[in-house]
Design a protein around this motif. Sequence first.
Motif, PDB file in Angstrom:
ATOM      1  N   VAL A 139     -27.129   5.206 -41.683  1.00 12.93           N
ATOM      2  CA  VAL A 139     -26.737   4.723 -40.357  1.00 12.93           C
ATOM      3  C   VAL A 139     -25.363   5.273 -39.964  1.00 12.93           C
ATOM      4  O   VAL A 139     -25.049   5.414 -38.776  1.00 12.93           O
ATOM      5  N   PHE A 140     -24.543   5.614 -40.967  1.00 15.60           N
ATOM      6  CA  PHE A 140     -23.265   6.275 -40.688  1.00 15.60           C
ATOM      7  C   PHE A 140     -23.425   7.794 -40.577  1.00 15.60           C
ATOM      8  O   PHE A 140     -22.480   8.482 -40.219  1.00 15.60           O
ATOM      9  N   GLY A 141     -24.585   8.280 -40.932  1.00 18.18           N
ATOM     10  CA  GLY A 141     -24.746   9.726 -40.959  1.00 18.18           C
ATOM     11  C   GLY A 141     -23.891  10.362 -42.038  1.00 18.18           C
ATOM     12  O   GLY A 141     -23.252  11.400 -41.810  1.00 18.18           O
TER      13      GLY A 141
ATOM     14  N   HIS B 122     -21.071  10.805 -39.152  1.00 13.25           N
ATOM     15  CA  HIS B 122     -19.807  10.888 -39.889  1.00 13.25           C
ATOM     16  C   HIS B 122     -19.621  12.262 -40.527  1.00 13.25           C
ATOM     17  O   HIS B 122     -18.573  12.892 -40.347  1.00 13.25           O
ATOM     18  N   ASP B 123     -20.597  12.718 -41.247  1.00 14.77           N
ATOM     19  CA  ASP B 123     -20.447  13.995 -41.950  1.00 14.77           C
ATOM     20  C   ASP B 123     -20.453  15.166 -40.976  1.00 14.77           C
ATOM     21  O   ASP B 123     -19.550  16.010 -40.989  1.00 14.77           O
TER      22      ASP B 123
ATOM     23  N   VAL C  59     -16.023   7.112 -45.840  1.00 18.46           N
ATOM     24  CA  VAL C  59     -14.849   7.833 -46.309  1.00 18.46           C
ATOM     25  C   VAL C  59     -15.224   9.272 -46.652  1.00 18.46           C
ATOM     26  O   VAL C  59     -16.130   9.508 -47.445  1.00 18.46           O
ATOM     27  N   SER C  60     -14.495  10.217 -46.053  1.00 20.90           N
ATOM     28  CA  SER C  60     -14.728  11.627 -46.384  1.00 20.90           C
ATOM     29  C   SER C  60     -13.961  12.005 -47.651  1.00 20.90           C
ATOM     30  O   SER C  60     -13.053  11.282 -48.089  1.00 20.90           O
ATOM     31  N   ASP C  61     -14.304  13.127 -48.214  1.00 21.58           N
ATOM     32  CA  ASP C  61     -13.551  13.610 -49.375  1.00 21.58           C
ATOM     33  C   ASP C  61     -12.075  13.781 -49.041  1.00 21.58           C
ATOM     34  O   ASP C  61     -11.197  13.476 -49.852  1.00 21.58           O
TER      35      ASP C  61
END
Lengths: 384, 384, 384, 384
Positions: free
Chosen positions: B48-50, B180-181, B207-209
């Motif tokens: 759902v956040f992609g 997100h991604d 949270v991204s890397d």
Amino acid sequence: MSRHFLQIPGPTNVPDSVLRAMSAPTIDHRGPEFAALGLEVLRDIRPVFGTEGPVVIYPASGTGAWEAALVNTLSPGDKVLCFETGHFATLWQEMAGKLGLDVEFVPGDWRRGADPEAVLRHLSADTGHTIKAVCVVHNETSTGVTSRVPAVRAAIDAAGHPALLLVDTISSLGSIDYRHDEWGVDVTVAGSQKGLMLPPGLSFNAVSDKALHASRTAGLAKSFWDWAPILAANERGFFPYTPATNLLYGLREALRLLYDEGLDAVFERHIRHAEATRAAVRGWGLEVLCADEREHSAALTAVIVPDGYDADKIRAIILDRFDMSLGSGLGRLAGRVFRIGHLGDFNDLTLAGTLAGVQMGLTLAGVPIDPRGLNDALERLQTP
Amino acid sequence: MSRHFLQIPGPTNVPDSVLRAMSAPTIDHRGPEFAALGLEVLRDIRPVFGTEGPVVIYPASGTGAWEAALVNTLSPGDKVLCFETGHFATLWQEMAGKLGLDVEFVPGDWRRGADPEAVLRHLSADTGHTIKAVCVVHNETSTGVTSRVPAVRAAIDAAGHPALLLVDTISSLGSIDYRHDEWGVDVTVAGSQKGLMLPPGLSFNAVSDKALHASRTAGLAKSFWDWAPILAANERGFFPYTPATNLLYGLREALRLLYDEGLDAVFERHIRHAEATRAAVRGWGLEVLCADEREHSAALTAVIVPDGYDADKIRAIILDRFDMSLGSGLGRLAGRVFRIGHLGDFNDLTLAGTLAGVQMGLTLAGVPIDPRGLNDALERLQTP
Amino acid sequence: MSRHFLQIPGPTNVPDSVLRAMSAPTIDHRGPEFAALGLEVLRDIRPVFGTEGPVVIYPASGTGAWEAALVNTLSPGDKVLCFETGHFATLWQEMAGKLGLDVEFVPGDWRRGADPEAVLRHLSADTGHTIKAVCVVHNETSTGVTSRVPAVRAAIDAAGHPALLLVDTISSLGSIDYRHDEWGVDVTVAGSQKGLMLPPGLSFNAVSDKALHASRTAGLAKSFWDWAPILAANERGFFPYTPATNLLYGLREALRLLYDEGLDAVFERHIRHAEATRAAVRGWGLEVLCADEREHSAALTAVIVPDGYDADKIRAIILDRFDMSLGSGLGRLAGRVFRIGHLGDFNDLTLAGTLAGVQMGLTLAGVPIDPRGLNDALERLQTP
Amino acid sequence: MSRHFLQIPGPTNVPDSVLRAMSAPTIDHRGPEFAALGLEVLRDIRPVFGTEGPVVIYPASGTGAWEAALVNTLSPGDKVLCFETGHFATLWQEMAGKLGLDVEFVPGDWRRGADPEAVLRHLSADTGHTIKAVCVVHNETSTGVTSRVPAVRAAIDAAGHPALLLVDTISSLGSIDYRHDEWGVDVTVAGSQKGLMLPPGLSFNAVSDKALHASRTAGLAKSFWDWAPILAANERGFFPYTPATNLLYGLREALRLLYDEGLDAVFERHIRHAEATRAAVRGWGLEVLCADEREHSAALTAVIVPDGYDADKIRAIILDRFDMSLGSGLGRLAGRVFRIGHLGDFNDLTLAGTLAGVQMGLTLAGVPIDPRGLNDALERLQTP
């Protein structure tokens, strides 16, 4: 997604608080906590029937209470006078026949209620008093027609006839003004899943003194439905066999909701919603099935579909596209009408959504309608 | 009587099955049954956040996840670039200030989203890379404007700037397409009580890397919000302190509902309902607050009330007469707009009822409108 | 089959009526119905804390309220005096360190409460009043030891020291007698999921005037946890950001249950159950972890497993065979103790079943015990 | 505080997930969603009866299903052979009499099941085949005695007699191994509120081909209970009158729970609990009512109270002090026995708590018992 629109004329939408009340753990039906519950609901159920007398509560759905009304008061071969007001009146008299009664079934066109003049005529002719009971369906769920019970009572009285008056209020009780005592009804039959806003599974007999007296000599075989042991056990809040405890929790909550709103306000609300619905139907250019202005039901509206259209196809479109259930035409009305339930736990915006769904469904089905119908309904709803 | 129409832009109507799921008994948050639940929701929340990366779940409402996004990635005195898109963007930058950050707040008129050109301009000018983060509210709940996050991302890239991109999706996640991604967001902030159809009480950081890397040296004090121990415990499905177990039951069920419908279908449904709502507003002759056609929110619509009328009085009439809650104008919009939430667990007929209520309320408040607005909405709804 | 025995020392078994209350639809947190709910719970939460002052309610689990107590009252570098009473006291002082405070951590053996004499000694030595707060865990969930807060208060007073007294009652509030005002506590930290019988997701700070005064100059960064905007919004029953509405429904019901039983009766019940549990433990020939008769917890009992046996294996047998969760040994107690929770919504027969399960589990694990332990517990339970 | 111990032999404790399932909104009983539900439960109810034939589901409590079994298969004046195994066998034959049947009631001492030798004797003597049905209560809820139905069947066969075999499994179905087809039963009567773990309100008739054949000519009046229209409507998943929809939701979930555990495991569990209970009773030095080792009920145990003690006073103490409901002595057993229900949704620790409560109650009532009884039960429970 989101809640289904359950706009059949019953079972109706059950309030959240009733569903929550019903999900409490089941208790010992022979213990003191149950006795308190039993006494409370047996007392508080009376005002909605308009009675100060006993109301028998069955752990069974409404059809059972039909049977109970008959087997407790009548004997094999007794004659009963019934009126063909619609599908349910037809089923009830069929049941009477199956139970060994002799039914006189006054024909009707399924657009009108029980005719008080016919009552007077039949009873006046019955000088030998062979007719033991007059059976009337207060609100015909299949047609949206409400019989005028006080006028039926007056006709019985005018005929000076001792027949019992048995009235089915399955789809009117808690939605349409009803007065068991004042109107001199002997047995009122009701169920849980309409104006009482409960799931199906409870049914009722409100019982007059005259009916109670008749029950002592009534000869139809009975055991499960027998009033006598139930009324005896009810004295202390109990039942002779296992009651439907969790539905009684729901009944307690549903009665609280009804009395909090006030019965008069409840009845007014139903009348308003019925008027708004008829405004929409007429605004669309369609016809309401009920043919007598004095007999429009406040609980549901049956709508006649123009020739060349299939009411069931319209209902299927509405179910598929808008997730709303409407009532089908029953018996001889199959395919020719659909029924909009506007009873029970219901409010203005849900009615507006309902009528919007009907309007869109009719449009999608190709039925020629005037889209101002919905706005006509809103005009009615804007007035308190 | 009947269900309240909760048409604020969140909290939204919680599906019955989610409420039922939440009423299961609480379990041992350190036992194997919980571990299975934890692993399941931590995995299933990602689509759902992609994102294919981690999503931190807090037992706290959405405002907490704002704070978490900041304290995990930034150090005292860090500069952050924020955009005055409305009330919530204003609150978020106020929080940043309270936490010791140096906020550059780009002014706005509350009718448009974050301006990608302004992003480019500010970042290009920041040759020293003193700006550490760009904060954008994806869907401004106070205005019904959806910022174009991909364009913001493109602007950051065009400026060749290393700032983190922090995005608030509190009122868009699960209602409006979000990736997100793919969009290169570093921290996505979300809450449970809008598109996820839960009661308030859970909030999220995807949270991204790059954000994870930043968190290792970020100097703002943190303990409750600290990602590190949470992500460590999450490996086995657990949490470092007591999670909101019953809301996680609800989350499992809500995600099941979303994926059963299909995210694309969910987003399409929201777009359709937003279009129908705007059709009604324009049909009535009123103005939608959002001033840029590319930025209309699919989750809510803010409606400008004509001069001389008080939006809060209209809302009060609607609440009183039709039992519907609408969103008020917040901050500088107080009294001038009302907001219609059409997100979460919602369907066509509930929207029709909602718009009928608004139409009747406007009429009762004396606002001159064309009543064909509702029919314009129905025309849109008739098309799939 | 049948209900799991959740006998960890929290989260505790949530009463059915609380779960039902929580499953009501979420309402508008800015509307009049919410305001009434807010004012009600903000008023009714006070007696269980023994305070007439404000109680801040966070939509977050208990660890958050620890953080809130610190960030609202203290400034970076402030010295706080903490006591190593067990795992949770250790975690709280670690948090204080992470937030930038200077922690003095008085060592302990995890079998005793905070030592009032040590309080007196440290504070008396702190003539410069560099210690700004004394932090005490009222009931150490990891050990089953209840610190004597009135004696700690007396020691602070005897030292004539102005330090704030911060007390964690997460696993005691609503189970063990507690008096925020009478004992002169400045901030009481609590959570929803123990004696308050709710699922996790709410936490609390009861706040003294002195703490409120301190909060005006406290320098730790804060936003989500900031008392000031919350207390301001609470005046009218609201919250500055979205509250955990459905848990507040549950709180209302849980408080009703507590006050219906009576707080004194609730505390007596917990003492009785703790005494019965210790009777069983001693009857089995095992040792209770708590080493001071004045400090036995009424909420849980930690049992020392004889050398050569692994407490976690015993717990695993009991979970597998009897579907009961017990608390594990935490931190340095891992494998050496198990913990029996007997707090919250609990009664004599559930305790008897719990102790029967422990007895059978110990037997199956090969731990040599005297099976009369259970009967010793029943003897205690037979006395009111 | 905490859950009531409902240890009467039914209604039994309803699993939380069944209560939650029942709280879903009521649906249209004539729509496609209902049809799917109907077909599912009508199919899945069969294995628990051990039948591949039809099972009729009534929206009524168990007593109704007694009546249904009789009125569908018999004619006025038909002779039925009944056995005085206890209170409920007595009530059923009374009902038969009320309905116009000619009952031959073989006397019994309320400590034994229906005697297969007596069946053989009576049927062999009935050379004219005037006996039309043999009625047996499988598990006498009033005595804790389970009649050996296969032996009864064998006796009927040995006599070469064509009588129908009607069996009441109200308190055994889902708790005690039962095989409608294999044992050659013609009508099996059951209810929802015992081994099926539902609230009261549903009842059942499993029907053999022979019974179905008999129903075509059976002369007792019937309408509500009539199998024919129900079986016809069931073909498509519907019912001829309003079914108890929400209880059907619960039935679906309860069947899922039973089949997930496995019927064999369910029956083994009940046997183990019954053995543990008898171990406790005998350990206390008391007598179990059931006098034949082959006939001990796995669902409940009736305990004889020593002379000079009143079983109802003991029950009152236990209800008052330990919030546990036990079954009273019914009919001629009033005051002389109490009954411990150990059926339905039940586990080892709840049984241990139950037996602890009985032991404490007996002690408080002054009944001389050996307190090692409870430990005897635990020894049984320690073995799988």
